[in-house]
Write a protein that holds these residues in place. Sequence first.
Motif, PDB file in Angstrom:
ATOM      1  N   ASP A  22      28.999 -29.616 -72.111  1.00 16.51           N
ATOM      2  CA  ASP A  22      27.721 -29.170 -71.569  1.00 16.51           C
ATOM      3  C   ASP A  22      26.565 -29.953 -72.197  1.00 16.51           C
ATOM      4  OD1 ASP A  22      27.149 -28.091 -74.063  1.00 16.51           O
ATOM      5  OD2 ASP A  22      27.431 -26.007 -73.456  1.00 16.51           O
ATOM      6  N   ARG A  23      25.326 -29.589 -71.863  1.00 13.57           N
ATOM      7  CA  ARG A  23      24.168 -30.379 -72.279  1.00 13.57           C
ATOM      8  C   ARG A  23      23.890 -30.329 -73.773  1.00 13.57           C
ATOM      9  NH1 ARG A  23      20.838 -32.500 -68.549  1.00 13.57           N
ATOM     10  NH2 ARG A  23      19.104 -32.488 -70.029  1.00 13.57           N
ATOM     11  N   VAL A  24      24.420 -29.338 -74.455  1.00 13.41           N
ATOM     12  CA  VAL A  24      24.185 -29.267 -75.899  1.00 13.41           C
ATOM     13  C   VAL A  24      25.400 -29.735 -76.693  1.00 13.41           C
ATOM     14  CG1 VAL A  24      22.453 -27.466 -75.726  1.00 13.41           C
ATOM     15  CG2 VAL A  24      24.849 -26.823 -75.986  1.00 13.41           C
ATOM     16  N   GLY A  25      26.364 -30.361 -76.008  1.00 13.86           N
ATOM     17  CA  GLY A  25      27.504 -30.943 -76.696  1.00 13.86           C
ATOM     18  C   GLY A  25      28.677 -30.021 -76.924  1.00 13.86           C
ATOM     19  N   GLU A  26      28.637 -28.800 -76.336  1.00  8.86           N
ATOM     20  CA  GLU A  26      29.751 -27.870 -76.497  1.00  8.86           C
ATOM     21  C   GLU A  26      30.885 -28.227 -75.538  1.00  8.86           C
ATOM     22  OE1 GLU A  26      30.172 -25.395 -78.719  1.00  8.86           O
ATOM     23  OE2 GLU A  26      28.314 -26.066 -79.664  1.00  8.86           O
ATOM     24  N   VAL A  27      32.125 -28.178 -76.041  1.00 11.19           N
ATOM     25  CA  VAL A  27      33.289 -28.498 -75.222  1.00 11.19           C
ATOM     26  C   VAL A  27      33.673 -27.281 -74.375  1.00 11.19           C
ATOM     27  CG1 VAL A  27      35.729 -29.142 -75.250  1.00 11.19           C
ATOM     28  CG2 VAL A  27      34.130 -30.205 -76.867  1.00 11.19           C
ATOM     29  N   LEU A  28      33.716 -27.473 -73.064  1.00 11.38           N
ATOM     30  CA  LEU A  28      34.066 -26.399 -72.139  1.00 11.38           C
ATOM     31  C   LEU A  28      35.535 -26.427 -71.755  1.00 11.38           C
ATOM     32  CD1 LEU A  28      30.970 -26.686 -69.746  1.00 11.38           C
ATOM     33  CD2 LEU A  28      31.231 -25.267 -71.802  1.00 11.38           C
ATOM     34  N   ALA A  29      36.148 -27.600 -71.784  1.00 11.03           N
ATOM     35  CA  ALA A  29      37.572 -27.754 -71.460  1.00 11.03           C
ATOM     36  C   ALA A  29      38.067 -29.061 -72.069  1.00 11.03           C
ATOM     37  CB  ALA A  29      37.796 -27.743 -69.955  1.00 11.03           C
ATOM     38  N   GLU A  30      39.372 -29.154 -72.293  1.00 17.37           N
ATOM     39  CA  GLU A  30      39.950 -30.323 -72.948  1.00 17.37           C
ATOM     40  C   GLU A  30      41.301 -30.662 -72.332  1.00 17.37           C
ATOM     41  OE1 GLU A  30      41.529 -31.557 -77.459  1.00 17.37           O
ATOM     42  OE2 GLU A  30      40.216 -29.819 -77.176  1.00 17.37           O
ATOM     43  N   ARG A  31      41.593 -31.948 -72.288  1.00 13.71           N
ATOM     44  CA  ARG A  31      42.902 -32.429 -71.809  1.00 13.71           C
ATOM     45  C   ARG A  31      43.388 -33.539 -72.735  1.00 13.71           C
ATOM     46  NH1 ARG A  31      46.005 -30.369 -67.739  1.00 13.71           N
ATOM     47  NH2 ARG A  31      46.441 -32.450 -66.920  1.00 13.71           N
ATOM     48  N   ARG A  32      44.687 -33.560 -73.007  1.00 13.47           N
ATOM     49  CA  ARG A  32      45.300 -34.620 -73.808  1.00 13.47           C
ATOM     50  C   ARG A  32      46.607 -35.046 -73.159  1.00 13.47           C
ATOM     51  NH1 ARG A  32      43.695 -34.718 -79.574  1.00 13.47           N
ATOM     52  NH2 ARG A  32      41.919 -33.310 -79.817  1.00 13.47           N
ATOM     53  N   SER A  33      46.907 -36.336 -73.246  1.00 12.39           N
ATOM     54  CA  SER A  33      48.189 -36.816 -72.726  1.00 12.39           C
ATOM     55  C   SER A  33      48.559 -38.120 -73.414  1.00 12.39           C
ATOM     56  CB  SER A  33      48.129 -37.012 -71.211  1.00 12.39           C
ATOM     57  OG  SER A  33      47.575 -38.270 -70.872  1.00 12.39           O
ATOM     58  N   ALA A  34      49.780 -38.585 -73.159  1.00  4.41           N
ATOM     59  CA  ALA A  34      50.254 -39.849 -73.717  1.00  4.41           C
ATOM     60  C   ALA A  34      50.071 -41.000 -72.725  1.00  4.41           C
ATOM     61  CB  ALA A  34      51.727 -39.728 -74.101  1.00  4.41           C
ATOM     62  N   VAL A  35      49.323 -40.771 -71.646  1.00  7.17           N
ATOM     63  CA  VAL A  35      49.096 -41.825 -70.656  1.00  7.17           C
ATOM     64  C   VAL A  35      47.893 -42.649 -71.108  1.00  7.17           C
ATOM     65  CG1 VAL A  35      48.724 -42.373 -68.224  1.00  7.17           C
ATOM     66  CG2 VAL A  35      50.013 -40.324 -68.859  1.00  7.17           C
ATOM     67  N   GLY A  36      48.148 -43.529 -72.062  1.00 12.77           N
ATOM     68  CA  GLY A  36      47.117 -44.419 -72.563  1.00 12.77           C
ATOM     69  C   GLY A  36      46.953 -45.630 -71.673  1.00 12.77           C
ATOM     70  N   MET A  37      46.274 -46.644 -72.209  1.00 16.52           N
ATOM     71  CA  MET A  37      45.985 -47.837 -71.428  1.00 16.52           C
ATOM     72  C   MET A  37      47.257 -48.484 -70.877  1.00 16.52           C
ATOM     73  SD  MET A  37      44.504 -51.519 -72.692  1.00 16.52           S
ATOM     74  CE  MET A  37      46.083 -51.852 -73.500  1.00 16.52           C
ATOM     75  N   LEU A  38      48.291 -48.581 -71.694  1.00 12.74           N
ATOM     76  CA  LEU A  38      49.503 -49.278 -71.267  1.00 12.74           C
ATOM     77  C   LEU A  38      50.162 -48.586 -70.084  1.00 12.74           C
ATOM     78  CD1 LEU A  38      51.070 -50.184 -74.748  1.00 12.74           C
ATOM     79  CD2 LEU A  38      49.753 -51.654 -73.202  1.00 12.74           C
TER      80      LEU A  38
END
Length: 307
Positions: A22-38
Amino acid sequence: MTEPAYVAVDWGTSSFRLWLVDRVGEVLAERRSAVGMLAAAGSGFPAVLQAHLAAVEAPDHLPVLVCGMAGARTGWVEAGYVDTPAPLADVLKKAVRVPGEARDIRILPGIAQRDAAAPDVMRGEETQLLGALGLEAAGEALVCMPGTHSKWVRMKDGTVERFSTFMTGELFSVVSRQTILSLAVAGADEAEDVASFKAAVKAAYDAPAFAANLLFTARSRQLLFGGTPTAARETLSGTLIGAELAAGLSGNVPRAGVTLIASGRLAALYRHAFDALSVLVRPLDADEAVRRGLSMAAAAIWTKREF
């Protein structure tokens, strides 16, 4: 409900992290995966990003700011480099917009050291530096950022003056899995052997020229005097980190000590290593640093607010 302002993405070689912010830098949702650049290079960067955006229900108009290897020559769109001495403010000014996308997607550049005697590059770490130290941090700072390719950075007044990359993490992976020393560490558990680790750090720091010899002692000591696979693993890790610290700590160390930007097990290992050498350290979480750096960059590019 708080409205999202932008999406922040740290897209590395082998990892992907996304935050809806959001506008004050608070995280509203997060995603992580191993699909990096390669991996994304094969499946397509737009498709990978869109799948994650849909998962966090990011509105179609929401802009996206990316740092890391997605901006490499072999990534999505090359974002180039800011040359040393590199004010962190210049990194924000040179974000590259991804062409052909309806959504405003921008990728931050990396930093290059165009010194024939010590050529070097970084991507992603510049955003951690921004988040950890800010745009105009007064005075000198020596920063250690552990990882597959650890970075040591010398900064002054918000400017990256010089930096060095050490392949410590990658070397540990290769040595512990693909050499004779894999026999010594086979069966090592998750437990720590801090004493063995610190002893190895100190030995390699005191005699870095003997690092290749000290690595072999993980095998020879086990054969001649016994010892656990865990102790052998900590010897390998401590030796490689100790040799890295011997180089990284050469020269002037600021009175404030070393700023350590790391998370998880690496943060614990390097804190043990600095403790073994009685070096003052200021630890900062790497995830928090990159999120804050992306927030500062987004503020400069879109929201015009200071976070």
